[in-house]
Design a protein around this motif. Sequence first.
Motif, PDB file in Angstrom:
ATOM      1  N   GLY A  17     -37.506 -28.400 -39.136  1.00  0.00           N
ATOM      2  CA  GLY A  17     -36.571 -28.685 -40.218  1.00  0.00           C
ATOM      3  C   GLY A  17     -35.487 -29.661 -39.793  1.00  0.00           C
ATOM      4  O   GLY A  17     -35.052 -30.515 -40.572  1.00  0.00           O
ATOM      5  N   LEU A  18     -35.022 -29.530 -38.544  1.00  0.00           N
ATOM      6  CA  LEU A  18     -33.943 -30.383 -38.059  1.00  0.00           C
ATOM      7  C   LEU A  18     -34.485 -31.661 -37.444  1.00  0.00           C
ATOM      8  O   LEU A  18     -33.735 -32.448 -36.879  1.00  0.00           O
ATOM      9  CB  LEU A  18     -33.087 -29.616 -37.033  1.00  0.00           C
ATOM     10  CG  LEU A  18     -32.395 -28.353 -37.559  1.00  0.00           C
ATOM     11  CD1 LEU A  18     -31.674 -27.625 -36.437  1.00  0.00           C
ATOM     12  CD2 LEU A  18     -31.409 -28.705 -38.664  1.00  0.00           C
ATOM     13  N   LYS A  19     -35.790 -31.816 -37.528  1.00  0.00           N
ATOM     14  CA  LYS A  19     -36.425 -33.014 -37.004  1.00  0.00           C
ATOM     15  C   LYS A  19     -36.044 -33.274 -35.551  1.00  0.00           C
ATOM     16  O   LYS A  19     -35.551 -34.335 -35.177  1.00  0.00           O
ATOM     17  CB  LYS A  19     -36.038 -34.247 -37.862  1.00  0.00           C
ATOM     18  CG  LYS A  19     -36.308 -34.118 -39.331  1.00  0.00           C
ATOM     19  CD  LYS A  19     -37.533 -34.970 -39.709  1.00  0.00           C
ATOM     20  CE  LYS A  19     -37.775 -34.963 -41.227  1.00  0.00           C
ATOM     21  NZ  LYS A  19     -38.157 -33.625 -41.738  1.00  0.00           N
ATOM     22  N   ILE A  20     -36.207 -32.251 -34.715  1.00  0.00           N
ATOM     23  CA  ILE A  20     -35.984 -32.434 -33.294  1.00  0.00           C
ATOM     24  C   ILE A  20     -37.048 -33.412 -32.781  1.00  0.00           C
ATOM     25  O   ILE A  20     -38.244 -33.182 -32.970  1.00  0.00           O
ATOM     26  CB  ILE A  20     -36.092 -31.091 -32.537  1.00  0.00           C
ATOM     27  CG1 ILE A  20     -35.044 -30.085 -33.033  1.00  0.00           C
ATOM     28  CG2 ILE A  20     -35.957 -31.307 -31.032  1.00  0.00           C
ATOM     29  CD1 ILE A  20     -33.613 -30.439 -32.697  1.00  0.00           C
ATOM     30  N   ASP A  21     -36.596 -34.423 -32.146  1.00  0.00           N
ATOM     31  CA  ASP A  21     -37.495 -35.496 -31.720  1.00  0.00           C
ATOM     32  C   ASP A  21     -38.022 -35.218 -30.311  1.00  0.00           C
ATOM     33  O   ASP A  21     -37.272 -35.238 -29.342  1.00  0.00           O
ATOM     34  CB  ASP A  21     -36.739 -36.827 -31.746  1.00  0.00           C
ATOM     35  CG  ASP A  21     -37.655 -37.995 -31.375  1.00  0.00           C
ATOM     36  OD1 ASP A  21     -38.859 -37.754 -31.110  1.00  0.00           O
ATOM     37  OD2 ASP A  21     -37.164 -39.135 -31.358  1.00  0.00           O
ATOM     38  N   GLY A  22     -39.295 -34.911 -30.227  1.00  0.00           N
ATOM     39  CA  GLY A  22     -39.913 -34.635 -28.934  1.00  0.00           C
ATOM     40  C   GLY A  22     -39.903 -35.840 -28.008  1.00  0.00           C
ATOM     41  O   GLY A  22     -40.237 -35.719 -26.837  1.00  0.00           O
ATOM     42  N   GLY A  23     -39.500 -36.988 -28.493  1.00  0.00           N
ATOM     43  CA  GLY A  23     -39.456 -38.169 -27.645  1.00  0.00           C
ATOM     44  C   GLY A  23     -38.164 -38.278 -26.853  1.00  0.00           C
ATOM     45  O   GLY A  23     -38.126 -38.945 -25.817  1.00  0.00           O
ATOM     46  N   THR A  24     -37.103 -37.578 -27.297  1.00  0.00           N
ATOM     47  CA  THR A  24     -35.832 -37.646 -26.568  1.00  0.00           C
ATOM     48  C   THR A  24     -35.819 -36.611 -25.443  1.00  0.00           C
ATOM     49  O   THR A  24     -36.610 -35.662 -25.449  1.00  0.00           O
ATOM     50  CB  THR A  24     -34.636 -37.359 -27.495  1.00  0.00           C
ATOM     51  OG1 THR A  24     -34.711 -35.981 -27.891  1.00  0.00           O
ATOM     52  CG2 THR A  24     -34.667 -38.257 -28.720  1.00  0.00           C
ATOM     53  N   ASN A  25     -34.926 -36.791 -24.484  1.00  0.00           N
ATOM     54  CA  ASN A  25     -34.806 -35.837 -23.377  1.00  0.00           C
ATOM     55  C   ASN A  25     -34.493 -34.437 -23.892  1.00  0.00           C
ATOM     56  O   ASN A  25     -35.123 -33.456 -23.495  1.00  0.00           O
ATOM     57  CB  ASN A  25     -33.699 -36.276 -22.415  1.00  0.00           C
ATOM     58  CG  ASN A  25     -34.114 -37.514 -21.620  1.00  0.00           C
ATOM     59  OD1 ASN A  25     -35.315 -37.815 -21.534  1.00  0.00           O
ATOM     60  ND2 ASN A  25     -33.144 -38.215 -21.070  1.00  0.00           N
ATOM     61  N   GLU A  26     -33.477 -34.367 -24.772  1.00  0.00           N
ATOM     62  CA  GLU A  26     -33.079 -33.066 -25.296  1.00  0.00           C
ATOM     63  C   GLU A  26     -34.229 -32.431 -26.090  1.00  0.00           C
ATOM     64  O   GLU A  26     -34.494 -31.241 -25.976  1.00  0.00           O
ATOM     65  CB  GLU A  26     -31.845 -33.200 -26.205  1.00  0.00           C
ATOM     66  CG  GLU A  26     -30.570 -33.585 -25.499  1.00  0.00           C
ATOM     67  CD  GLU A  26     -30.465 -35.119 -25.267  1.00  0.00           C
ATOM     68  OE1 GLU A  26     -31.416 -35.852 -25.640  1.00  0.00           O
ATOM     69  OE2 GLU A  26     -29.443 -35.547 -24.712  1.00  0.00           O
ATOM     70  N   GLY A  27     -34.849 -33.252 -26.895  1.00  0.00           N
ATOM     71  CA  GLY A  27     -35.951 -32.760 -27.718  1.00  0.00           C
ATOM     72  C   GLY A  27     -37.067 -32.197 -26.856  1.00  0.00           C
ATOM     73  O   GLY A  27     -37.618 -31.112 -27.150  1.00  0.00           O
ATOM     74  N   LYS A  28     -37.397 -32.908 -25.770  1.00  0.00           N
ATOM     75  CA  LYS A  28     -38.442 -32.442 -24.858  1.00  0.00           C
ATOM     76  C   LYS A  28     -38.113 -31.051 -24.330  1.00  0.00           C
ATOM     77  O   LYS A  28     -38.968 -30.150 -24.293  1.00  0.00           O
ATOM     78  CB  LYS A  28     -38.560 -33.412 -23.667  1.00  0.00           C
ATOM     79  CG  LYS A  28     -39.649 -34.453 -23.837  1.00  0.00           C
ATOM     80  CD  LYS A  28     -39.750 -35.315 -22.587  1.00  0.00           C
ATOM     81  CE  LYS A  28     -40.383 -36.669 -22.958  1.00  0.00           C
ATOM     82  NZ  LYS A  28     -39.978 -37.732 -22.017  1.00  0.00           N
TER      83      LYS A  28
END
Length: 138
Positions: A17-28
């Motif tokens: 829902g929050l569109k956490i981006d798996g491409g960013t460090n935090e997202g990973k």
Amino acid sequence: MKTISEKVAYIEGLTDGLKIDGGTNEGKIILALIDVLKDVAAELEDVDETLDDMAEIVSDIEESVYEIEDEIFGSGELPDYDFEDNLYEITCRNCDNTVSVDAGMLEEGFVKCPNCGSKIEFDIDIIDSDECDSGHDR
Ligand SMILES: [Zn+2]
């Protein structure tokens, strides 16, 4: 009450829902953490199941023990020769008077008949079994 799996599923839904981006460090890191949480939740459920199985097995064993106990000792009733507080009925051979004796008197090996005064010696199994070896003074 929500299970751990349900809570983890909720968090996983949030990342979508929050569109956490798996491409960013935090997202990973966040996605990796959720993966670990899912594994932990699944393991816990397995452990829970195992515990339930164990509880069932234990109560089965418990039941068997009670059954065996019943077979050995009879259901609930104490055997006649329980030494704690039972009285034994002894019949005087001289006058046929019935005398009640307790465990302490049994250990003496004889009792005096209150009716005729003659000495009644015990020759019942209980005495011979373990406590006294007759004929020998200690
Ligand atoms: Zn008697």
